[in-house]
Write a protein that holds these residues in place. Structure first.
Motif, PDB file in Angstrom:
ATOM      1  N   ALA A  52       1.616   6.372  -8.099  1.00  0.00           N
ATOM      2  CA  ALA A  52       0.331   6.068  -8.992  1.00  0.00           C
ATOM      3  C   ALA A  52      -0.874   6.714  -8.468  1.00  0.00           C
ATOM      4  CB  ALA A  52      -0.059   4.622  -8.968  1.00  0.00           C
ATOM      5  N   SER A  53      -1.124   7.139  -7.262  1.00  0.00           N
ATOM      6  CA  SER A  53      -2.121   7.958  -6.805  1.00  0.00           C
ATOM      7  C   SER A  53      -1.947   9.323  -7.401  1.00  0.00           C
ATOM      8  CB  SER A  53      -2.358   7.771  -5.344  1.00  0.00           C
ATOM      9  OG  SER A  53      -0.980   8.566  -4.906  1.00  0.00           O
ATOM     10  N   GLU A  54      -0.633   9.771  -7.659  1.00  0.00           N
ATOM     11  CA  GLU A  54      -0.373  11.263  -8.054  1.00  0.00           C
ATOM     12  C   GLU A  54      -0.850  11.334  -9.312  1.00  0.00           C
ATOM     13  OE1 GLU A  54       0.572  13.670  -6.333  1.00  0.00           O
ATOM     14  OE2 GLU A  54       1.629  12.972  -4.516  1.00  0.00           O
ATOM     15  N   ALA A  55      -0.538  10.191 -10.210  1.00  0.00           N
ATOM     16  CA  ALA A  55      -0.820  10.152 -11.539  1.00  0.00           C
ATOM     17  C   ALA A  55      -2.303  10.167 -11.770  1.00  0.00           C
ATOM     18  CB  ALA A  55      -0.353   9.124 -12.299  1.00  0.00           C
ATOM     19  N   SER A  56      -3.089   9.175 -11.167  1.00  0.00           N
ATOM     20  CA  SER A  56      -4.509   9.206 -11.120  1.00  0.00           C
ATOM     21  C   SER A  56      -5.325  10.472 -10.551  1.00  0.00           C
ATOM     22  CB  SER A  56      -5.143   7.984 -10.276  1.00  0.00           C
ATOM     23  OG  SER A  56      -4.843   8.519  -8.693  1.00  0.00           O
ATOM     24  N   TRP A  57      -4.453  11.478 -10.034  1.00  0.00           N
ATOM     25  CA  TRP A  57      -5.176  12.826  -9.392  1.00  0.00           C
ATOM     26  C   TRP A  57      -4.645  13.628 -10.340  1.00  0.00           C
ATOM     27  CZ3 TRP A  57      -2.853  12.233  -3.830  1.00  0.00           C
ATOM     28  CH2 TRP A  57      -3.427  11.139  -3.156  1.00  0.00           C
ATOM     29  N   VAL A 106      11.430  -6.679  -1.128  1.00  0.00           N
ATOM     30  CA  VAL A 106      10.795  -7.298  -2.653  1.00  0.00           C
ATOM     31  C   VAL A 106       9.428  -6.903  -2.706  1.00  0.00           C
ATOM     32  CG1 VAL A 106      10.472  -9.359  -3.670  1.00  0.00           C
ATOM     33  CG2 VAL A 106      12.377  -9.195  -1.910  1.00  0.00           C
ATOM     34  N   VAL A 107       8.612  -6.745  -1.775  1.00  0.00           N
ATOM     35  CA  VAL A 107       7.214  -6.408  -2.035  1.00  0.00           C
ATOM     36  C   VAL A 107       7.269  -4.913  -2.282  1.00  0.00           C
ATOM     37  CG1 VAL A 107       5.101  -6.038  -1.106  1.00  0.00           C
ATOM     38  CG2 VAL A 107       6.353  -8.046  -0.311  1.00  0.00           C
ATOM     39  N   ALA A 108       8.221  -4.069  -1.621  1.00  0.00           N
ATOM     40  CA  ALA A 108       8.237  -2.532  -1.741  1.00  0.00           C
ATOM     41  C   ALA A 108       9.002  -2.591  -3.130  1.00  0.00           C
ATOM     42  CB  ALA A 108       9.347  -2.154  -0.806  1.00  0.00           C
ATOM     43  N   GLY A 109       9.663  -3.263  -3.666  1.00  0.00           N
ATOM     44  CA  GLY A 109      10.404  -2.875  -4.944  1.00  0.00           C
ATOM     45  C   GLY A 109       9.468  -3.275  -6.013  1.00  0.00           C
ATOM     46  N   LEU A 110       8.502  -4.280  -5.968  1.00  0.00           N
ATOM     47  CA  LEU A 110       7.721  -4.852  -6.748  1.00  0.00           C
ATOM     48  C   LEU A 110       6.556  -4.015  -6.931  1.00  0.00           C
ATOM     49  CD1 LEU A 110       6.761  -6.687  -9.103  1.00  0.00           C
ATOM     50  CD2 LEU A 110       5.589  -8.279  -6.976  1.00  0.00           C
ATOM     51  N   ALA A 111       5.898  -3.433  -5.634  1.00  0.00           N
ATOM     52  CA  ALA A 111       4.895  -2.371  -5.749  1.00  0.00           C
ATOM     53  C   ALA A 111       5.454  -1.017  -6.371  1.00  0.00           C
ATOM     54  CB  ALA A 111       4.449  -2.363  -4.251  1.00  0.00           C
ATOM     55  N   PHE A 112       6.572  -0.575  -6.105  1.00  0.00           N
ATOM     56  CA  PHE A 112       6.986   0.726  -6.614  1.00  0.00           C
ATOM     57  C   PHE A 112       7.108   0.482  -8.060  1.00  0.00           C
ATOM     58  CE2 PHE A 112      10.222   4.185  -6.851  1.00  0.00           C
ATOM     59  CZ  PHE A 112       9.369   5.109  -6.215  1.00  0.00           C
ATOM     60  N   LEU A 113       7.761  -0.502  -8.636  1.00  0.00           N
ATOM     61  CA  LEU A 113       7.836  -0.648 -10.064  1.00  0.00           C
ATOM     62  C   LEU A 113       6.435  -0.686 -10.831  1.00  0.00           C
ATOM     63  CD1 LEU A 113       9.288  -1.284 -12.596  1.00  0.00           C
ATOM     64  CD2 LEU A 113       9.080  -3.931 -11.741  1.00  0.00           C
ATOM     65  N   LEU A 115       0.831  -1.278   0.057  1.00  0.00           N
ATOM     66  CA  LEU A 115       0.146  -0.024   0.030  1.00  0.00           C
ATOM     67  C   LEU A 115       0.811   1.113   0.005  1.00  0.00           C
ATOM     68  CD1 LEU A 115      -2.814   1.249   0.432  1.00  0.00           C
ATOM     69  CD2 LEU A 115      -2.590   1.158   2.712  1.00  0.00           C
ATOM     70  N   PHE A 116       1.894   1.157   0.774  1.00  0.00           N
ATOM     71  CA  PHE A 116       2.644   2.371   0.890  1.00  0.00           C
ATOM     72  C   PHE A 116       3.483   2.602  -0.277  1.00  0.00           C
ATOM     73  CE2 PHE A 116       2.257   2.252   5.814  1.00  0.00           C
ATOM     74  CZ  PHE A 116       1.670   3.154   5.932  1.00  0.00           C
ATOM     75  N   ASP A 158      -1.215   3.959 -13.814  1.00  0.00           N
ATOM     76  CA  ASP A 158      -1.884   5.276 -12.819  1.00  0.00           C
ATOM     77  C   ASP A 158      -3.125   4.792 -12.137  1.00  0.00           C
ATOM     78  OD1 ASP A 158      -0.133   6.743 -15.063  1.00  0.00           O
ATOM     79  OD2 ASP A 158      -2.144   7.511 -16.014  1.00  0.00           O
ATOM     80  N   ALA A 159      -3.088   3.650 -12.131  1.00  0.00           N
ATOM     81  CA  ALA A 159      -4.233   2.807 -11.056  1.00  0.00           C
ATOM     82  C   ALA A 159      -3.866   2.471  -9.877  1.00  0.00           C
ATOM     83  CB  ALA A 159      -4.981   2.036 -11.665  1.00  0.00           C
ATOM     84  N   ALA A 160      -3.569   3.275  -8.725  1.00  0.00           N
ATOM     85  CA  ALA A 160      -2.779   2.810  -7.589  1.00  0.00           C
ATOM     86  C   ALA A 160      -3.448   1.480  -6.919  1.00  0.00           C
ATOM     87  CB  ALA A 160      -3.225   4.060  -6.442  1.00  0.00           C
ATOM     88  N   LEU A 161      -4.745   1.267  -7.074  1.00  0.00           N
ATOM     89  CA  LEU A 161      -5.310  -0.008  -6.607  1.00  0.00           C
ATOM     90  C   LEU A 161      -4.408  -1.370  -7.501  1.00  0.00           C
ATOM     91  CD1 LEU A 161      -7.052  -1.693  -4.998  1.00  0.00           C
ATOM     92  CD2 LEU A 161      -8.778  -1.258  -6.651  1.00  0.00           C
ATOM     93  N   GLY A 162      -4.334  -0.981  -8.837  1.00  0.00           N
ATOM     94  CA  GLY A 162      -3.810  -1.955  -9.604  1.00  0.00           C
ATOM     95  C   GLY A 162      -2.229  -2.279  -9.351  1.00  0.00           C
TER      96      GLY A 162
END
Length: 303
Positions: free
Chosen positions: A121-126, A208-215, A114-115, A221-225
């Protein structure tokens, strides 16, 4: 005869001061988007407050749930899990270990995703991402600051979970030695050091989760995705790791050493898988972050 002189008036003649590289005088890329400013900005977001609040609330929920124990162990199918519950109520350190155990495989994965997956992505969606870059904030700096802030909040969530569990568990069950099914009883001081080592290893694995989520965050542009994609891929890796037919291939899965922290509780301490897991996690995280920076510095920002 026409005047053939050439106008050689420099930038100073226009009233504008130009610094090295054509930038405005006094402009320093390193001064744009300070870490503290982004940290405060993310702190004001509802998802940050809810995520951190739940990290505090979860140990209290577990503590309250233990108070409803009926004492009937024969027909509730506890078995091995029941023994873990009995250990959890034998001291604050054991309660903390139990809270970490039930959170590590999924809840902490979701929080870190989430973080780190929501931040860009949230900045892009906004539609605010292009305005941040127009400040102007260099792309690499914007990405670095957002990554550091996301990692800081991920670490804070882990500390809040463990700290709340330790405080609540100690107040309820006392300051007792650390016990587990794979080790001899450890004195409280030694047990606390083991728990800190467990938290440190979990923090490394979750990179690993942080790196994958950040990528994924800089790709879509979809934060949920981005968040959901990181969690689903982690779950997929966990499922594949259970398939013994894959043989040595499982050693290269990012989740293969995710539970190696249990070796830090054994007597004597088992560190072989811990070292392999740390190397694997750092390697994957570095790869994902490198791809994220490469992608973001070359993509067209239209939102």
């Amino acid at each position: 005869m026409a005047d053939s002189s050439i106008d050689t008036a420099g930038p100073a003649d226009t009233g504008r001061r130009i610094g090295p590289g054509g930038a405005a005088a006094g402009y320093r890329p390193s001064a744009t988007l300070p870490f503290a400013a982004e940290f405060r900005r993310q702190a004001s977001r509802r998802r940050t407050q809810l995520a951190l609040g739940f990290m505090v609330l979860l140990p209290l929920i577990i503590l309250i749930a233990f108070q409803f124990d009926s004492g009937d162990d024969d027909d509730n199918g506890r078995n091995e899990f029941g023994s873990l519950v009995e250990l959890a109520t034998s001291g604050g350190l054991n309660f903390t270990l139990f809270s970490i155990f039930v959170s590590a495989s999924f809840l902490l994965v979701v929080v870190v995703a989430l973080f780190c997956g929501d931040t860009v992505a949230s900045e892009a969606s906004w539609g605010s991402l292009r305005y941040l870059l127009a400040v102007p904030v260099p792309r690499s700096r914007l990405l670095a600051v957002k990554l550091l802030v996301a990692l800081a909040y991920s670490a804070l969530a882990l500390l809040l979970l463990a700290g709340t569990a330790l405080l609540a568990g100690t107040l309820r069950y006392g300051w007792a030695p650390l016990r587990s099914q794979v080790a001899a009883e450890l004195a409280p001081t030694d047990g606390l050091l083991r728990l800190l080592a467990v938290l440190g290893y979990l923090a490394v694995v979750l990179l690993v989760v942080a790196g994958l989520a950040f990528l994924l965050s800089v790709t879509t542009d979809a934060a949920l995705g981005a968040v959901g994609g990181a969690v689903l891929l982690w779950i997929l890796s966990s499922i594949l790791d259970q398939i013994t037919a894959l043989g040595a291939v499982r050693d290269f899965l990012p989740t293969h050493y995710s539970t190696a922290w249990l070796g830090l509780l054994s007597t004597p301490v088992q560190t072989d898988d811990v070292v392999r897991g740390a190397i694997s996690a750092v390697s994957y995280a570095t790869l994902f972050w490198g791809l994220a920076f490469w992608r973001f510095t070359r993509k067209d920002i239209t939102s």
